[in-house]
Motif scaffolding. Structure first.
Motif, PDB file in Angstrom:
ATOM      1  N   SER A 248       0.823  -1.202   0.000  1.00 17.84           N
ATOM      2  CA  SER A 248       0.000   0.000   0.000  1.00 17.84           C
ATOM      3  C   SER A 248       0.861   1.256   0.000  1.00 17.84           C
ATOM      4  CB  SER A 248      -0.934   0.007   1.212  1.00 17.84           C
ATOM      5  OG  SER A 248      -0.195   0.036   2.427  1.00 17.84           O
ATOM      6  N   ALA A 249       1.995   1.219   0.693  1.00 24.22           N
ATOM      7  CA  ALA A 249       2.915   2.358   0.689  1.00 24.22           C
ATOM      8  C   ALA A 249       3.471   2.584  -0.715  1.00 24.22           C
ATOM      9  CB  ALA A 249       4.052   2.126   1.682  1.00 24.22           C
ATOM     10  N   TYR A 250       3.839   1.494  -1.369  1.00 24.02           N
ATOM     11  CA  TYR A 250       4.321   1.616  -2.754  1.00 24.02           C
ATOM     12  C   TYR A 250       3.232   2.183  -3.650  1.00 24.02           C
ATOM     13  CZ  TYR A 250       5.136   0.071  -7.542  1.00 24.02           C
ATOM     14  OH  TYR A 250       5.245   0.023  -8.913  1.00 24.02           O
ATOM     15  N   GLY A 251       2.002   1.723  -3.487  1.00 23.05           N
ATOM     16  CA  GLY A 251       0.901   2.217  -4.300  1.00 23.05           C
ATOM     17  C   GLY A 251       0.670   3.712  -4.118  1.00 23.05           C
ATOM     18  N   LEU A 252       0.763   4.175  -2.867  1.00 30.33           N
ATOM     19  CA  LEU A 252       0.580   5.602  -2.616  1.00 30.33           C
ATOM     20  C   LEU A 252       1.697   6.428  -3.239  1.00 30.33           C
ATOM     21  CD1 LEU A 252      -0.602   5.542   1.116  1.00 30.33           C
ATOM     22  CD2 LEU A 252      -1.951   6.224  -0.883  1.00 30.33           C
ATOM     23  N   VAL A 253       2.931   5.937  -3.142  1.00 33.33           N
ATOM     24  CA  VAL A 253       4.056   6.648  -3.737  1.00 33.33           C
ATOM     25  C   VAL A 253       3.902   6.706  -5.251  1.00 33.33           C
ATOM     26  CG1 VAL A 253       6.541   6.492  -4.211  1.00 33.33           C
ATOM     27  CG2 VAL A 253       5.692   6.225  -1.877  1.00 33.33           C
ATOM     28  N   LEU A 254       3.544   5.594  -5.866  1.00 34.67           N
ATOM     29  CA  LEU A 254       3.397   5.556  -7.318  1.00 34.67           C
ATOM     30  C   LEU A 254       2.217   6.398  -7.789  1.00 34.67           C
ATOM     31  CD1 LEU A 254       4.784   4.261  -9.765  1.00 34.67           C
ATOM     32  CD2 LEU A 254       3.092   2.422  -9.650  1.00 34.67           C
ATOM     33  N   ALA A 255       1.201   6.569  -6.941  1.00 37.80           N
ATOM     34  CA  ALA A 255       0.035   7.370  -7.322  1.00 37.80           C
ATOM     35  C   ALA A 255       0.397   8.822  -7.565  1.00 37.80           C
ATOM     36  CB  ALA A 255      -1.033   7.279  -6.239  1.00 37.80           C
ATOM     37  N   VAL A 256       1.566   9.257  -7.077  1.00 35.62           N
ATOM     38  CA  VAL A 256       2.018  10.625  -7.352  1.00 35.62           C
ATOM     39  C   VAL A 256       2.152  10.842  -8.860  1.00 35.62           C
ATOM     40  CG1 VAL A 256       3.962  12.240  -7.063  1.00 35.62           C
ATOM     41  CG2 VAL A 256       3.180  10.843  -5.133  1.00 35.62           C
ATOM     42  N   ASN A 257       2.567   9.796  -9.593  1.00 38.09           N
ATOM     43  CA  ASN A 257       2.804   9.920 -11.027  1.00 38.09           C
ATOM     44  C   ASN A 257       1.560  10.366 -11.803  1.00 38.09           C
ATOM     45  OD1 ASN A 257       2.760   7.992 -13.795  1.00 38.09           O
ATOM     46  ND2 ASN A 257       4.561   9.287 -13.561  1.00 38.09           N
ATOM     47  N   PRO A 258       0.441   9.620 -11.769  1.00 44.79           N
ATOM     48  CA  PRO A 258      -0.716  10.072 -12.556  1.00 44.79           C
ATOM     49  C   PRO A 258      -1.312  11.375 -12.048  1.00 44.79           C
ATOM     50  CG  PRO A 258      -1.292   8.175 -11.199  1.00 44.79           C
ATOM     51  CD  PRO A 258       0.188   8.317 -11.124  1.00 44.79           C
ATOM     52  N   VAL A 259      -1.245  11.603 -10.743  1.00 47.04           N
ATOM     53  CA  VAL A 259      -1.779  12.856 -10.197  1.00 47.04           C
ATOM     54  C   VAL A 259      -1.001  14.050 -10.750  1.00 47.04           C
ATOM     55  CG1 VAL A 259      -2.072  14.221  -8.101  1.00 47.04           C
ATOM     56  CG2 VAL A 259      -2.728  11.820  -8.115  1.00 47.04           C
ATOM     57  N   PRO A 302       7.665  10.286   1.998  1.00 46.47           N
ATOM     58  CA  PRO A 302       7.737  11.605   1.352  1.00 46.47           C
ATOM     59  C   PRO A 302       8.949  11.741   0.438  1.00 46.47           C
ATOM     60  CG  PRO A 302       7.175  11.850   3.667  1.00 46.47           C
ATOM     61  CD  PRO A 302       7.534  10.413   3.466  1.00 46.47           C
ATOM     62  N   ALA A 303      10.079  11.156   0.822  1.00 50.11           N
ATOM     63  CA  ALA A 303      11.273  11.243  -0.025  1.00 50.11           C
ATOM     64  C   ALA A 303      11.066  10.471  -1.322  1.00 50.11           C
ATOM     65  CB  ALA A 303      12.490  10.712   0.717  1.00 50.11           C
ATOM     66  N   TYR A 304      10.476   9.277  -1.216  1.00 48.74           N
ATOM     67  CA  TYR A 304      10.188   8.506  -2.435  1.00 48.74           C
ATOM     68  C   TYR A 304       9.201   9.258  -3.320  1.00 48.74           C
ATOM     69  CZ  TYR A 304      12.622   4.171  -1.217  1.00 48.74           C
ATOM     70  OH  TYR A 304      13.584   3.238  -0.959  1.00 48.74           O
ATOM     71  N   ALA A 305       8.180   9.860  -2.701  1.00 52.37           N
ATOM     72  CA  ALA A 305       7.191  10.620  -3.473  1.00 52.37           C
ATOM     73  C   ALA A 305       7.849  11.798  -4.193  1.00 52.37           C
ATOM     74  CB  ALA A 305       6.083  11.108  -2.546  1.00 52.37           C
ATOM     75  N   ALA A 306       8.823  12.425  -3.540  1.00 51.11           N
ATOM     76  CA  ALA A 306       9.518  13.555  -4.165  1.00 51.11           C
ATOM     77  C   ALA A 306      10.299  13.097  -5.394  1.00 51.11           C
ATOM     78  CB  ALA A 306      10.459  14.212  -3.154  1.00 51.11           C
ATOM     79  N   THR A 307      10.910  11.912  -5.327  1.00 56.57           N
ATOM     80  CA  THR A 307      11.648  11.419  -6.499  1.00 56.57           C
ATOM     81  C   THR A 307      10.688  11.103  -7.644  1.00 56.57           C
ATOM     82  OG1 THR A 307      11.598   9.072  -5.814  1.00 56.57           O
ATOM     83  CG2 THR A 307      13.410  10.432  -4.984  1.00 56.57           C
ATOM     84  N   VAL A 308       9.512  10.576  -7.323  1.00 58.10           N
ATOM     85  CA  VAL A 308       8.505  10.311  -8.358  1.00 58.10           C
ATOM     86  C   VAL A 308       8.082  11.615  -9.017  1.00 58.10           C
ATOM     87  CG1 VAL A 308       6.184   9.429  -8.816  1.00 58.10           C
ATOM     88  CG2 VAL A 308       7.700   8.195  -7.247  1.00 58.10           C
ATOM     89  N   LEU A 309       7.942  12.669  -8.223  1.00 58.15           N
ATOM     90  CA  LEU A 309       7.592  13.980  -8.767  1.00 58.15           C
ATOM     91  C   LEU A 309       8.646  14.446  -9.774  1.00 58.15           C
ATOM     92  CD1 LEU A 309       6.023  16.664  -8.842  1.00 58.15           C
ATOM     93  CD2 LEU A 309       7.326  17.365  -6.815  1.00 58.15           C
ATOM     94  N   VAL A 310       9.915  14.246  -9.449  1.00 56.56           N
ATOM     95  CA  VAL A 310      11.000  14.701 -10.326  1.00 56.56           C
ATOM     96  C   VAL A 310      10.952  13.972 -11.666  1.00 56.56           C
ATOM     97  CG1 VAL A 310      13.505  14.812 -10.636  1.00 56.56           C
ATOM     98  CG2 VAL A 310      12.497  15.414  -8.430  1.00 56.56           C
TER      99      VAL A 310
END
Length: 413
Positions: A248-259, A302-310
């Motif tokens: 679920s943590a991975y899913g939330l981090v990856l969800a940053v991409n389509p958003v 949050p750090a993983y989510a930031a890398t997905v944003l980049v």
């Protein structure tokens, strides 16, 4: 939705897009919103057929092999039989081959059906790209392809939610909804896409995509970028679970991409169209590599989510300017083939990247893998920037009278 998007885009810096583009945009959105079979195929195989992980991977790899060849075949046919015909035929083929899967009664038959579906799934894409290249002014193409990619992601977000709901009730609903979405796009194309115009005269300086070094080099740079993007579904979940994060943590981090794609892409397109496309392409590949490279420093969500944003910002730019560059360098009678060859790079990356990244991860660890991603992004950017002189020569070559198309599609207001 279409009227709202059209109104927002009309305020952009380059001008209006033709009505045909919005027909293709709407059909793509409908098709991708119903694209629920492939994302849930592994769950179908494990739940309905109780296949082992190895067999599931083997079956899905047949889809990847077919998907790698699909745009190449679709591009050839789009140039030979016509854009409209190929768009309709591709959607019908996708719907028909997809419905073979639930009727398969043996794992070998399932693998064959999945492979045939993979071969059909992207037959239509070069026809769509060629239609955009034929009807959208060169100055507007980056924005047009970017908006098309936005529709893909918006539809994919809908498909993810809808597919999960449908899968809990009946996998037959997945196949039925996906087939209906394909048939809907085919119907839209049959009713609203104009009949194919006579083909422009044959190009004399090349008849084969592989003979065009500029196309091959652009595709190689895109292939390296695609190898990076595949890591979001291969290396990232492995590394995160190895650090103790659950699915679920991975899913939330990856969800940053389509958003991020859905929210930022329309805003970024206005700025991207004002910059040199090759420079944007190179910078985007480098940024994608940097995003995955920074993953080696992440240890929290949050750090993983930031890398997905980049790396998502890099992905947005690549999706906008890459197809536009290919449309710009293609001879008038080879738009479909050039687009198909370029798009096949993602299928090739889907086959090659999981094997190579898994080996690096197993033998050398996560730090080595993320460092390799950073280097890969820099290499792809370097290849792209080295093409500037060749791109200038191509522009001059295609502007010469002997390469001008005999028939220019009428622009709609």
């Amino acid at each position: 939705m279409v009227k709202v998007v059209r109104a927002a885009v009309a305020r952009g810096p380059v001008g209006k897009l033709p009505n045909l583009f919005w027909v293709l945009w709407s059909g793509t959105l409908i098709n991708r919103a119903g694209y629920v079979v492939q994302p849930f195929l592994a769950i179908y195989l494990s739940g309905r057929w109780q296949l082992s992980p190895v067999l599931i991977g083997t079956v899905i790899s047949t889809f990847g092999a077919g998907a790698m060849l699909s745009p190449i075949l679709g591009g050839q046919l789009a140039d030979r039989v016509g854009r409209r015909r190929m768009l309709i035929a591709g959607m019908l083929a996708s719907a028909g081959t997809m419905l073979l899967i639930p009727f398969a009664t043996h794992v070998v038959a399932i693998a064959l059906a999945v492979g045939v579906y993979g071969l059909a799934v992207d037959l239509y894409r070069p026809a769509v790209s060629a239609l955009i290249a034929d009807t959208v002014a060169p100055a507007d193409r980056s924005r047009a392809f970017g908006l098309l990619y936005w529709a893909v992601n918006l539809g994919t977000a809908v498909a993810g939610v809808a597919g999960g709901w449908l899968a809990t009730r009946s996998f037959w609903l997945l196949f039925a909804i996906n087939a209906v979405a394909c048939l809907s796009f085919a119907t839209i194309a049959a009713r609203l896409v104009p009949a194919d115009l006579p083909r422009p005269r044959r190009t004399t300086w090349t008849r084969f995509t592989m003979a065009d070094g500029l196309l091959v080099s652009l595709t190689l740079a895109f292939f390296l970028c695609a190898c990076l993007l595949v890591q979001a579904y291969v290396a990232l979940p492995i590394v995160m679970t190895g650090q103790g994060f659950d699915s679920s943590a991975y899913g939330l981090v990856l969800a940053v991409n389509p958003v991020v794609v859905v929210v930022l892409q329309p805003l970024l397109l206005r700025r991207l169209t004002a910059l040199p496309p090759l420079a944007v392409f190179a910078a985007a590949i480098a940024l994608t590599g940097a995003g995955f490279g920074l993953t080696g420093l992440a240890a929290t969500m949050p750090a993983y989510a930031a890398t997905v944003l980049v790396w998502t910002v890099g992905e947005i730019a690549v999706a906008a300017v890459g197809p536009a560059l290919v449309a710009e360098i293609a001879p008038p009678d080879m738009q479909g083939r050039y687009s198909g060859f370029f798009n096949a790079a993602y299928g090739a990356a889907s086959l090659a990247a999981p094997v190579s990244s898994s080996f690096v991860l197993q033998e050398h660890g996560a730090t080595a893998l993320w460092t390799a991603c950073l280097v890969t992004g820099a290499a792809g950017a370097g290849i792209a920037m080295a093409l500037a002189p060749a791109l200038r020569r191509r522009r001059l070559s295609l502007s010469a009278p002997e390469h001008a198309p005999e028939h220019t599609p009428e622009q709609e207001s």
